[in-house]
Design an enzyme around this catalytic site. Structure first.
Site, PDB file in Angstrom:
ATOM      1  N   GLU A 229     -15.455 -29.292 -15.981  1.00 21.72           N
ATOM      2  CA  GLU A 229     -15.497 -28.139 -16.903  1.00 21.72           C
ATOM      3  C   GLU A 229     -15.424 -26.898 -16.037  1.00 21.72           C
ATOM      4  O   GLU A 229     -16.433 -26.486 -15.445  1.00 21.72           O
ATOM      5  CB  GLU A 229     -16.807 -28.138 -17.699  1.00 21.72           C
ATOM      6  N   CYS A 263     -17.661 -19.147 -19.385  1.00 23.42           N
ATOM      7  CA  CYS A 263     -16.312 -19.705 -19.146  1.00 23.42           C
ATOM      8  C   CYS A 263     -15.405 -19.430 -20.329  1.00 23.42           C
ATOM      9  O   CYS A 263     -14.213 -19.197 -20.159  1.00 23.42           O
ATOM     10  CB  CYS A 263     -16.425 -21.206 -18.894  1.00 23.42           C
TER      11      CYS A 263
HETATM   12  P1  NAP Z   1     -19.665 -22.404  -8.739  1.00 24.43           P
HETATM   13  O1  NAP Z   1     -19.858 -21.537  -7.584  1.00 24.43           O
HETATM   14  O2  NAP Z   1     -18.515 -23.336  -8.753  1.00 24.43           O
HETATM   15  O3  NAP Z   1     -21.051 -23.215  -8.918  1.00 24.43           O
HETATM   16  C1  NAP Z   1     -21.232 -24.202  -9.908  1.00 24.43           C
HETATM   17  C2  NAP Z   1     -22.012 -25.355  -9.314  1.00 24.43           C
HETATM   18  O4  NAP Z   1     -21.196 -26.000  -8.320  1.00 24.43           O
HETATM   19  C3  NAP Z   1     -23.285 -24.931  -8.579  1.00 24.43           C
HETATM   20  O5  NAP Z   1     -24.257 -25.914  -8.747  1.00 24.43           O
HETATM   21  C4  NAP Z   1     -22.829 -24.870  -7.126  1.00 24.43           C
HETATM   22  O6  NAP Z   1     -23.876 -25.021  -6.209  1.00 24.43           O
HETATM   23  C5  NAP Z   1     -21.873 -26.039  -7.063  1.00 24.43           C
HETATM   24  N1  NAP Z   1     -20.863 -25.969  -6.018  1.00 24.43           N
HETATM   25  C6  NAP Z   1     -20.320 -24.882  -5.444  1.00 24.43           C
HETATM   26  N2  NAP Z   1     -19.378 -25.251  -4.548  1.00 24.43           N
HETATM   27  C7  NAP Z   1     -19.337 -26.598  -4.552  1.00 24.43           C
HETATM   28  C8  NAP Z   1     -18.578 -27.576  -3.847  1.00 24.43           C
HETATM   29  N3  NAP Z   1     -17.651 -27.234  -2.963  1.00 24.43           N
HETATM   30  N4  NAP Z   1     -18.792 -28.878  -4.090  1.00 24.43           N
HETATM   31  C9  NAP Z   1     -19.713 -29.249  -5.017  1.00 24.43           C
HETATM   32  N5  NAP Z   1     -20.464 -28.375  -5.701  1.00 24.43           N
HETATM   33  C10 NAP Z   1     -20.281 -27.067  -5.492  1.00 24.43           C
HETATM   34  O7  NAP Z   1     -19.536 -21.600 -10.094  1.00 24.43           O
HETATM   35  P2  NAP Z   1     -20.351 -20.296 -10.507  1.00 24.43           P
HETATM   36  O8  NAP Z   1     -19.742 -19.136  -9.847  1.00 24.43           O
HETATM   37  O9  NAP Z   1     -21.804 -20.511 -10.335  1.00 24.43           O
HETATM   38  O10 NAP Z   1     -20.032 -20.288 -12.082  1.00 24.43           O
HETATM   39  C11 NAP Z   1     -18.973 -19.608 -12.579  1.00 24.43           C
HETATM   40  C12 NAP Z   1     -17.769 -20.464 -12.819  1.00 24.43           C
HETATM   41  O11 NAP Z   1     -18.103 -21.585 -13.640  1.00 24.43           O
HETATM   42  C13 NAP Z   1     -16.720 -19.714 -13.589  1.00 24.43           C
HETATM   43  O12 NAP Z   1     -15.440 -19.987 -13.086  1.00 24.43           O
HETATM   44  C14 NAP Z   1     -16.871 -20.255 -14.995  1.00 24.43           C
HETATM   45  O13 NAP Z   1     -15.728 -20.085 -15.799  1.00 24.43           O
HETATM   46  C15 NAP Z   1     -17.199 -21.670 -14.725  1.00 24.43           C
HETATM   47  N6  NAP Z   1     -17.857 -22.302 -15.885  1.00 24.43           N
HETATM   48  C16 NAP Z   1     -17.162 -23.211 -16.613  1.00 24.43           C
HETATM   49  C17 NAP Z   1     -17.727 -23.778 -17.740  1.00 24.43           C
HETATM   50  C18 NAP Z   1     -16.969 -24.794 -18.580  1.00 24.43           C
HETATM   51  O14 NAP Z   1     -17.592 -25.436 -19.416  1.00 24.43           O
HETATM   52  N7  NAP Z   1     -15.673 -24.964 -18.407  1.00 24.43           N
HETATM   53  C19 NAP Z   1     -19.015 -23.402 -18.130  1.00 24.43           C
HETATM   54  C20 NAP Z   1     -19.695 -22.458 -17.365  1.00 24.43           C
HETATM   55  C21 NAP Z   1     -19.108 -21.912 -16.234  1.00 24.43           C
HETATM   56  P3  NAP Z   1     -24.538 -23.756  -5.463  1.00 24.43           P
HETATM   57  O15 NAP Z   1     -25.138 -22.915  -6.513  1.00 24.43           O
HETATM   58  O16 NAP Z   1     -25.551 -24.376  -4.584  1.00 24.43           O
HETATM   59  O17 NAP Z   1     -23.434 -23.075  -4.737  1.00 24.43           O
END
Ligand code: NAP
Length: 458
Positions: A229, A263
């Site tokens: 997602e 998102c």
């Molecule tokens: P993010 O940096 O990707 O973080 C999300 C989760 O992934 C966190 O637990 C993070 O851990 C972990 N993570 C980061 N890098 C990783 C890697 N290389 N391998 C495995 N896990 C990893 O996202 P964000 O900035 O917090 O959230 C915003 C993004 O999420 C936006 O693009 C938004 O559109 C998307 N989102 C999508 C949905 C959907 O349902 N499609 C819903 C909500 C948000 P750490 O915190 O420890 O870095």
């Protein structure tokens, strides 16, 4: 290893620091949770649903406490936090009422032989979750998974560990077995090594597209199923015959929720030329009445999640202005403590500008001018993402035709903003990921749909 730190974004002060779990500790949790899941999968559904009923009661009792925790850790306005918990309760109730139907055996008539399909759990599911809906996202992944008989490990975003542990306690208090749902405090960079653990059966991630790709890559090498997602740049197409006031209110609701950090936020508002000026005037007027402030007060937007996140959004706005967008509201860093960013309105946004080409994760309205309906739809689809989309028109059959056939997305709403609902599948296509959460489709992601055929003729 650096600890995971929660910082209150309203005041920029550290709330609490959580030491990361060592590799040995996580591996032990995986062993314990696997054992627990082995027992859990043999329990009857009635018992599992009883635990779920208790969980929803706990959510109801602690609604205010959880909403305060979210306000403190990531700045969500209190009333939105309470709604988030109410939505989690609705999700629990939905599966209490429907799981038996969805998980029951299905007899298939294949002439002469007894044959049926049964639904079985597949093991321990790792959920990598974001901070923006710190309860909802976790419930969305874990409830159907657990009810199907799986176990769940939560790797929550580093900055909302308090929420992660609060959810773990709620599961325990509700009567779910001790190691069935565990929060593991590790940073995102350490996720890959645990995906490789043989006792992890599948992974689901909600987060950015780069993080999703990384998880998919490692899981792919291990042949483990994933649900992704990811990000979005949802287009909202406003056609000539739209009810302008109604579409303005839907676009605002769809964009300012969670201070634009969603998102499925209304990230590109594509308005046909004939009504563009009226729409712009109307939305500007409405936005000017919105209140930014302390999330504990009755405000429309709180702070953004962090100073870094605000800086990124501000940079995207500034670059878009240099690229030719017109700034009509906001677009500055206020001289107050905390990660506040005002509601920002950009008009004349076009492809080639960051406000069109990238996902802006904050309270920024990007208004795009389209020549006509065909041009508007072409612009809407001009994105690598494909999460949600919306179209506004008083001609309902035309709206339905556009939603069905012409907008490329996982979800499409006519005359409303895009929202998640436990009864409807949620997910995207292309760079927004794959797989579905919620409804029967979400329940079916992490199960073994097993065929049994019995030839009972001698
Ligand atoms: P993010 O940096 O990707 O973080 C999300 C989760 O992934 C966190 O637990 C993070 O851990 C972990 N993570 C980061 N890098 C990783 C890697 N290389 N391998 C495995 N896990 C990893 O996202 P964000 O900035 O917090 O959230 C915003 C993004 O999420 C936006 O693009 C938004 O559109 C998307 N989102 C999508 C949905 C959907 O349902 N499609 C819903 C909500 C948000 P750490 O915190 O420890 O870095």
């Amino acid at each position: 290893m650096m600890p995971l730190i929660s910082i209150n974004p309203s005041i920029g002060k550290e709330i609490k620091s959580y030491p990361q779990f060592s590799e040995e500790k996580v591996n032990q949790i995986i062993i314990d949770s696997s054992k627990c899941q082995n027992h859990w999968k043999k329990t009857n559904l009635e018992f599992r649903l009883d635990c779920l009923k208790h969980l929803s009661e706990i959510l109801n009792d602690k609604k205010r406490e959880y909403a305060s925790l979210m306000a403190e850790e990531m700045g969500k306005p209190l009333k939105q936090g309470k709604s988030e918990i109410e939505k989690c309760i609705f999700l629990c109730e939905y599966y209490v009422n429907n799981a038996a139907l969805y998980l029951q055996d299905k007899i298939i008539d294949i002439e002469g032989q007894k044959s049926f399909v049964i639904i079985q759990p597949i093991g321990l599911i790792l959920g990598v979750m974001p901070w923006n809906f710190p309860f909802w996202q976790v419930f969305r992944f874990s409830i159907p998974t657990l009810i199907a008989g799986n176990g769940a490990l939560l790797k929550h975003a580093s900055n909302v560990q308090g929420c992660g542990f609060a959810i773990e306690s709620a599961f325990l208090d509700a009567g779910f077995p001790k190691n069935l749902f565990k929060n593991i405090s590790i940073s995102g960079s350490r996720v890959s090594s645990f995906i490789k653990n043989a006792s992890i059966s599948a992974v689901t991630i909600t987060g950015s597209t780069p993080a999703g790709k990384s998880v998919a890559q490692v899981s792919g090498m291990e042949l483990k199923k994933t649900v992704l997602e990811l990000g979005g740049s949802d287009p909202y197409v406003i056609l000539e015959d739209a009810d302008i006031e109604r579409s303005i209110q839907a676009c605002i609701e769809g964009r300012i929720l969670n201070t634009g950090q969603s998102c499925i936020s209304a990230k590109r508002l594509i308005v046909v030329d004939s009504i563009y000026d009226n729409f712009l005037q109307g939305i500007k007027k409405s936005l000017m009445s919105k209140i930014m402030g302390d999330p504990n007060d009755d405000v429309d937007i709180g702070p953004m999640v962090s100073l870094e996140a605000r800086e990124e959004v501000h940079e995207q706005v500034q670059k878009s202005i240099i690229q030719g967008a017109t700034l009509l509201l906001g677009g500055f860093i206020p001289e107050i403590p905390g990660a506040f960013y005002p509601i920002t309105l950009l008009s004349e946004v076009e492809p080639g500008m960051l406000a069109f080409d990238e996902e802006i994760f904050g309270p920024v309205f990007s208004i795009v001018r389209a020549k006509d309906e065909n041009h508007a739809i072409k612009l809407a689809n001009q994105t690598p993402f494909g999460l949600g989309a919306a179209v506004f028109t008083e001609n309902i059959s035309k709206g339905e035709e556009i939603a069905r056939h012409r907008l490329n997305s996982g979800m499409c709403f006519v005359n409303d903003f895009v929202k998640s609902d436990p009864r409807l599948p949620f997910g995207g296509i292309r760079e927004s990921g794959y797989g579905r959460e919620l409804s029967i489709y979400g329940l079916m992601e992490f199960v073994n749909i097993k065929t049994v055929v019995i030839n009972d003729k001698n």
